[in-house]
Design an enzyme around this catalytic site. Structure first.
Site, mmCIF file in Angstrom:
data_model
loop_
_atom_site.group_PDB
_atom_site.id
_atom_site.type_symbol
_atom_site.label_atom_id
_atom_site.label_comp_id
_atom_site.label_asym_id
_atom_site.label_seq_id
_atom_site.Cartn_x
_atom_site.Cartn_y
_atom_site.Cartn_z
ATOM 1 N N SER A 295 -15.985 -6.561 -6.681
ATOM 2 C CA SER A 295 -15.923 -5.129 -6.343
ATOM 3 C C SER A 295 -16.430 -4.294 -7.515
ATOM 4 C CB SER A 295 -14.473 -4.740 -6.010
ATOM 5 O OG SER A 295 -13.645 -4.988 -7.134
ATOM 6 N N SER B 122 -14.323 0.099 -22.590
ATOM 7 C CA SER B 122 -13.990 1.402 -22.010
ATOM 8 C C SER B 122 -13.824 2.415 -23.124
ATOM 9 C CB SER B 122 -12.679 1.303 -21.237
ATOM 10 O OG SER B 122 -12.210 2.595 -20.898
ATOM 11 N N TYR C 270 -3.718 -1.615 -22.029
ATOM 12 C CA TYR C 270 -5.132 -1.620 -21.579
ATOM 13 C C TYR C 270 -6.034 -1.134 -22.714
ATOM 14 C CZ TYR C 270 -9.315 -0.310 -18.872
ATOM 15 O OH TYR C 270 -10.596 -0.178 -18.396
ATOM 16 N N LYS D 157 -9.149 -3.092 -24.601
ATOM 17 C CA LYS D 157 -10.531 -2.585 -24.625
ATOM 18 C C LYS D 157 -11.021 -2.396 -26.066
ATOM 19 C CE LYS D 157 -11.216 -3.289 -20.735
ATOM 20 N NZ LYS D 157 -12.377 -3.891 -20.071
ATOM 21 N N SER E 233 -13.580 2.694 -8.481
ATOM 22 C CA SER E 233 -13.578 1.265 -8.148
ATOM 23 C C SER E 233 -12.176 0.856 -7.695
ATOM 24 C CB SER E 233 -13.964 0.461 -9.396
ATOM 25 O OG SER E 233 -12.899 0.540 -10.332
HETATM 26 N N1 LIG Z 1 -13.340 2.036 -13.142
HETATM 27 C C1 LIG Z 1 -13.384 2.691 -14.283
HETATM 28 O O1 LIG Z 1 -13.258 3.923 -14.311
HETATM 29 C C2 LIG Z 1 -13.592 1.953 -15.586
HETATM 30 C C3 LIG Z 1 -13.679 2.708 -16.764
HETATM 31 C C4 LIG Z 1 -13.886 2.040 -17.967
HETATM 32 C C5 LIG Z 1 -14.000 0.667 -17.974
HETATM 33 N N2 LIG Z 1 -13.895 -0.046 -16.816
HETATM 34 C C6 LIG Z 1 -14.016 -1.503 -16.887
HETATM 35 O O2 LIG Z 1 -14.940 -1.945 -15.912
HETATM 36 C C7 LIG Z 1 -14.682 -3.323 -15.609
HETATM 37 C C8 LIG Z 1 -14.767 -3.525 -14.111
HETATM 38 O O3 LIG Z 1 -13.702 -2.817 -13.510
HETATM 39 P P1 LIG Z 1 -13.853 -2.012 -12.137
HETATM 40 O O4 LIG Z 1 -13.564 -0.599 -12.445
HETATM 41 O O5 LIG Z 1 -15.091 -2.394 -11.456
HETATM 42 O O6 LIG Z 1 -12.554 -2.580 -11.363
HETATM 43 P P2 LIG Z 1 -12.361 -3.458 -10.060
HETATM 44 O O7 LIG Z 1 -13.155 -2.919 -8.915
HETATM 45 O O8 LIG Z 1 -10.872 -3.563 -9.907
HETATM 46 O O9 LIG Z 1 -12.969 -4.868 -10.475
HETATM 47 C C9 LIG Z 1 -12.297 -5.717 -11.363
HETATM 48 C C10 LIG Z 1 -12.796 -7.126 -11.175
HETATM 49 O O10 LIG Z 1 -12.087 -7.976 -12.111
HETATM 50 C C11 LIG Z 1 -11.603 -9.104 -11.405
HETATM 51 N N3 LIG Z 1 -10.418 -9.682 -12.031
HETATM 52 C C12 LIG Z 1 -9.216 -9.096 -12.247
HETATM 53 N N4 LIG Z 1 -8.370 -9.975 -12.818
HETATM 54 C C13 LIG Z 1 -9.062 -11.137 -12.974
HETATM 55 C C14 LIG Z 1 -8.738 -12.419 -13.492
HETATM 56 N N5 LIG Z 1 -7.492 -12.704 -13.956
HETATM 57 N N6 LIG Z 1 -9.683 -13.370 -13.503
HETATM 58 C C15 LIG Z 1 -10.930 -13.123 -13.024
HETATM 59 N N7 LIG Z 1 -11.287 -11.933 -12.504
HETATM 60 C C16 LIG Z 1 -10.363 -10.952 -12.475
HETATM 61 C C17 LIG Z 1 -11.295 -8.564 -10.007
HETATM 62 O O11 LIG Z 1 -11.218 -9.655 -9.109
HETATM 63 P P3 LIG Z 1 -10.232 -9.718 -7.834
HETATM 64 O O12 LIG Z 1 -11.058 -9.348 -6.653
HETATM 65 O O13 LIG Z 1 -9.800 -11.150 -7.826
HETATM 66 O O14 LIG Z 1 -9.085 -8.775 -8.096
HETATM 67 C C18 LIG Z 1 -12.522 -7.697 -9.781
HETATM 68 O O15 LIG Z 1 -13.618 -8.495 -9.384
HETATM 69 C C19 LIG Z 1 -13.318 -3.629 -16.224
HETATM 70 O O16 LIG Z 1 -13.490 -4.374 -17.422
HETATM 71 C C20 LIG Z 1 -12.745 -2.266 -16.545
HETATM 72 O O17 LIG Z 1 -11.836 -2.304 -17.632
HETATM 73 C C21 LIG Z 1 -13.696 0.575 -15.618
#
Ligand SMILES: NC(=O)c1ccc[n+]([C@@H]2O[C@H](COP(=O)([O-])OP(=O)(O)OC[C@H]3O[C@@H](n4cnc5c(N)ncnc54)[C@H](OP(=O)(O)O)[C@@H]3O)[C@@H](O)[C@H]2O)c1
Length: 289
Positions: free
Chosen positions: A25, A150, A177, A181, A212
């Site tokens: 996702s 992040s 968190y 990061k 997300s």
């Molecule tokens: N969204 C934001 O605003 C934001 C801002 C700054 C940084 N980020 C960073 O962006 C990255 C992606 O996040 P996202 O926002 O795209 O969130 P997301 O849609 O929740 O995606 C997170 C992904 O990580 C996987 N995951 C979680 N726990 C895991 C584990 N134990 N082993 C393997 N995979 C695992 C999830 O898989 P499942 O389907 O199995 O849950 C999912 O595929 C993260 O590192 C997050 O910290 C996001």
């Protein structure tokens, strides 16, 4: 999906292989699709084959090679990380880009390998995976390790060593968190040292505030209100794709990037703290090497 990632270039290799974690996702899925548009062969390392299946189907529809593959990976469990790396290494495939994308936020607990949940998944799992795959990255060079950090890392003023091997202490999990990061930024800086990964460059990045699944714990009635103002996952994929493909991040290896440009990381990201994090992480994972 259309590919409108600006500033990114074709990948360095004729048949580039990219392994990305957490592509079910959000930022990971959008990054995988954008890289496939650039001709990458994708390996999706994810927790659930069922949740990965729709992305695999999309990728196979896009890629002329049609060889997007799934590898099981739970970053909270070192046995699973080892099995994932072993399966990839046994495939004999080169590895040109490793995208350490998967992450959890706002969760509480302890990983199967005994680390605070965010620190264990976001940092420790990726540290071990990267360490195990580094020989293949070196053989495949020029190669890159792109780690999705992040801007939350600015909120951590250090790594509380006494807490990272205990269940999450704060109520929201956001303090932990931020620490995880910061660890992503420190890991990237250390990885860029010539003694660690010659011919492999490293970049850490902030993807923006992205609508997300990471916000899945926000109650449903409120979620659309807060995510309305956020970037789409496709826009959130711009900086990771740029870090995986553009030439600038390779000349600034070890850097932190935001909006496809370098950004000064937190003052807490010192060389001393990075060396200590690397040494401790190495000691904690040595049994799996
Ligand atoms: N969204 C934001 O605003 C934001 C801002 C700054 C940084 N980020 C960073 O962006 C990255 C992606 O996040 P996202 O926002 O795209 O969130 P997301 O849609 O929740 O995606 C997170 C992904 O990580 C996987 N995951 C979680 N726990 C895991 C584990 N134990 N082993 C393997 N995979 C695992 C999830 O898989 P499942 O389907 O199995 O849950 C999912 O595929 C993260 O590192 C997050 O910290 C996001």
């Amino acid at each position: 999906m259309t590919d409108d990632t600006e500033g990114a270039e074709p990948l360095d290799h004729a048949e580039p292989t990219v392994l990305i974690t957490g592509a079910t996702s959000g930022v990971g899925r959008a990054t995988a699709l954008a890289l496939a548009h650039r001709g990458a062969r994708l390996v999706l390392a994810c927790r659930s084959e069922q949740r990965t299946r729709p992305v695999l189907d999309e990728l196979r529809g896009l890629s002329p090679h049609g060889d997007a593959t799934f590898l099981p990976l739970d970053l909270g469990d070192f046995d699973s990380v080892r099995a994932c790396a072993d399966a990839f290494l046994a495939s004999g495939r080169p590895l040109h880009v490793l995208v350490n994308n998967a992450g959890v936020a706002g969760v509480r607990g302890l990983t199967a390998s005994g680390f605070e949940l965010a620190f264990g998944v976001n940092h420790m799992g990726h540290f071990l995976l990267s360490r195990l795959l580094l020989p293949r990255l070196r053989e495949s060079s020029p190669a890159r390790v792109v780690t999705v950090s992040s801007e939350s890392h600015y909120q951590a003023d250090g790594i509380p060593w006494e807490l990272v091997r205990r269940p999450t202490r704060s109520f929201t999990g956001m303090r932990e968190y931020a620490v995880s990061k910061l660890a992503n930024v420190l890991f990237t800086q250390e990885l860029a040292r010539p003694t660690r990964a010659s011919a492999v460059t490293a970049a850490a990045l902030h993807p923006g505030i992205v609508a997300s699944d990471i916000w899945r714990r926000v109650p449903r009635p409120v979620r659309p209100l807060i995510t309305w103002f956020m970037l789409s996952p496709e826009d959130g994929a711009r900086t990771p794709v740029w870090c995986a493909t553009a030439s600038e991040p390779t000349t600034m290896s070890g850097g932190f990037f935001d909006r496809c440009a370098p950004r000064r990381p937190s003052a807490a990201a010192t060389a001393e703290l990075g060396a200590e994090l690397w040494g401790r992480s190495e000691a904690w994972t040595n049994a799996w090497m």
